[in-house]
Design an enzyme around this catalytic site. Structure first.
Site, PDB file in Angstrom:
ATOM      1  CB  THR A 129      51.364  47.598  39.644  1.00  0.00           C
ATOM      2  OG1 THR A 129      52.762  47.866  39.531  1.00  0.00           O
ATOM      3  CG2 THR A 129      51.031  47.238  41.073  1.00  0.00           C
ATOM      4  N   PRO A 131      46.273  44.718  41.702  1.00  0.00           N
ATOM      5  CG  PRO A 131      43.989  45.206  41.924  1.00  0.00           C
ATOM      6  CD  PRO A 131      45.045  44.900  40.898  1.00  0.00           C
ATOM      7  CB  THR A 161      52.873  56.750  36.641  1.00  0.00           C
ATOM      8  OG1 THR A 161      53.362  56.274  37.898  1.00  0.00           O
ATOM      9  CG2 THR A 161      53.360  58.178  36.434  1.00  0.00           C
ATOM     10  CD  GLU A 245      60.368  50.828  35.038  1.00  0.00           C
ATOM     11  OE1 GLU A 245      59.643  50.918  36.042  1.00  0.00           O
ATOM     12  OE2 GLU A 245      60.302  49.870  34.226  1.00  0.00           O
ATOM     13  N   GLY A 342      64.182  72.346  60.973  1.00  0.00           N
ATOM     14  CA  GLY A 342      63.445  72.478  62.223  1.00  0.00           C
ATOM     15  C   GLY A 342      61.946  72.510  61.983  1.00  0.00           C
ATOM     16  N   GLY A 366      59.111  50.998  40.571  1.00  0.00           N
ATOM     17  CA  GLY A 366      60.216  50.583  39.716  1.00  0.00           C
ATOM     18  C   GLY A 366      60.983  49.404  40.270  1.00  0.00           C
ATOM     19  N   GLY A 367      60.396  48.739  41.257  1.00  0.00           N
ATOM     20  CA  GLY A 367      61.077  47.651  41.969  1.00  0.00           C
ATOM     21  C   GLY A 367      61.529  48.137  43.323  1.00  0.00           C
ATOM     22  CD  GLU A 370      62.482  46.129  50.935  1.00  0.00           C
ATOM     23  OE1 GLU A 370      62.753  46.783  51.959  1.00  0.00           O
ATOM     24  OE2 GLU A 370      61.862  46.610  49.956  1.00  0.00           O
TER      25      GLU A 370
END
Length: 384
Positions: A129, A131, A161, A245, A342, A366-367, A370
């Site tokens: 990933t 930006p 991660t 994954e 509660g 992980g996707g 959507e």
């Protein structure tokens, strides 16, 4: 209905894992949450007891047992005590980093890296990933330019991660600017390489004990011997390993939901309102019944998925269906359980509250859900 997934050897392994969790995890969770980091010693203890790295071949320090059911036991036992952050970190190591190295690494690379990963001495990560590129991997802008016997990497990654703790990072970079999906390659960047720096430890909504970071590559010289797999086939390498994954995330979601449900059943039997336990109210019973039914039905699909993965038959679409169904179910179930707790469900000293904020990312990384729906729908309709 009796579950038929595990054999006696898996239940024997569970005893080892449960002892590890009670000794090395439970006493430290609150401190890890506060410090935003899991102790390095925990990784080493996991390596010694075979809680991580079990699939690594014996010649490289593991047990050579590549049966997803053993990973399932570990995920289940960590979920039982609400250790979602550690589950995420171990999952990144065993369900993502190790399969890439075991499948794609050369014999020399395996000799260099697998023993340390199996022992917990090395921590792995994968940097996809960016930006400006999340689920769309073809939008990756990190570049790798060949210079003699090296590659020079430039770019930035985010939401990584194990980003702070990692010693080895599998970096997805564009090695051919005109190659489209065929222009990506994988490189293993090691701790201490000049130009490789880590940014801030990101402040997340949940998973506080799991280190997530930004990574920066400024003219990082990566030797050709650190190219992982085949040049230009990085996108294919990624796609081939997504089922494993996503199944790992599926297991974390399902077992996380089951754990929260078990805590909620116990709470509603003890907590009283209007002179009787909450569990005696019809609304509570109906809510619990619905959640139990949903998790049990999902368990059957997930068990079949594990056996399919072991046989090399779990498809990308089937893995997407499992991730979509379980992560969305976890989100709904944890929310309903907080409601049954509660006001106490809003208090951080209750594990259900932490589970609520930890679970929210499951439908994203992980996707996203959507993206999972897109994968499933395209397979169903044949239309893109």
């Amino acid at each position: 209905m009796r579950r038929r997934l595990y054999e006696p050897e898996h239940e024997q392994y569970r005893s080892t894992v449960r002892e590890f969790v009670e000794r090395e995890v439970v006493p430290h969770q609150a401190r890890w949450e506060a410090e935003r980091m899991v102790d390095r010693s925990t990784w080493l203890a996991a390596g010694r007891q075979g809680v991580i790295g079990l699939a690594v071949p014996e010649e490289h320090g593991g047990s050579g047992v590549d049966d997803i059911r053993y990973r399932s036991v570990v995920i289940e036992e960590l979920a039982r005590v609400g250790a979602a952050s550690l589950n995420s970190g171990f999952g990144l190591q065993d369900d993502i980093t190790l399969p890439y190295l075991m499948d794609l690494a050369t014999p020399e690379q395996k000799k260099r890296w697998l023993p340390g990963l199996a022992a917990g001495e090395l921590i792995g990560a994968i940097a996809m990933t960016e930006p400006g590129a999340g689920s769309d991997l073809q939008g990756i802008r990190t570049t790798a330019v060949r210079d003699g016997s090296d590659w020079v990497l430039n770019g930035a990654k985010t939401f990584i991660t194990n980003g702070i703790a990692s010693d080895l990072v599998i970096v997805v970079a564009r090695s051919d600017p005109e190659g489209g999906s065929r222009g990506l390659s994988l490189f293993v960047v090691e701790r201490g390489m000049p130009g490789f720096t880590r940014g801030r430890k990101l402040e997340k909504m949940g998973l506080h004990a799991q280190d997530t970071a930004e990574l920066f590559f400024d003219d990082v010289r990566v030797p050709d011997r650190n190219l992982l797999g085949t040049e230009g086939r990085g996108f294919l390498h990624l796609m081939e390993r997504l089922p494993r994954e996503r199944l790992g995330i599926t297991l974390q979601a399902l077992y996380g939901a089951q754990a929260v449900l078990s805590w909620t059943v116990a709470y509603t039997k003890e907590r009283t309102a209007f002179g009787k336990p909450l569990a005696q109210f019809q609304n509570t019973q109906f809510e619990l019944a619905d959640m139990k039914t949903e998790t049990d039905v999902l368990q059957a699909y997930v068990d079949a998925s594990m056996l399919a993965l072991n046989d090399g038959e779990l498809s990308a679409v089937e893995a997407a269906q499992g991730k979509l169904a379980t992560t969305e179910a976890q989100r709904r179930i944890v929310d309903r359980c907080v409601q049954l707790f509660g006001g106490y469900g809003y208090m951080m000293e209750y594990p259900v509250t932490r589970a609520y904020i930890d679970a929210r990312v499951q439908t994203i990384y992980g996707g996203t859900s959507e993206v999972m729906r897109t994968i499933i729908a395209r397979d169903l309709t044949g239309m893109r």
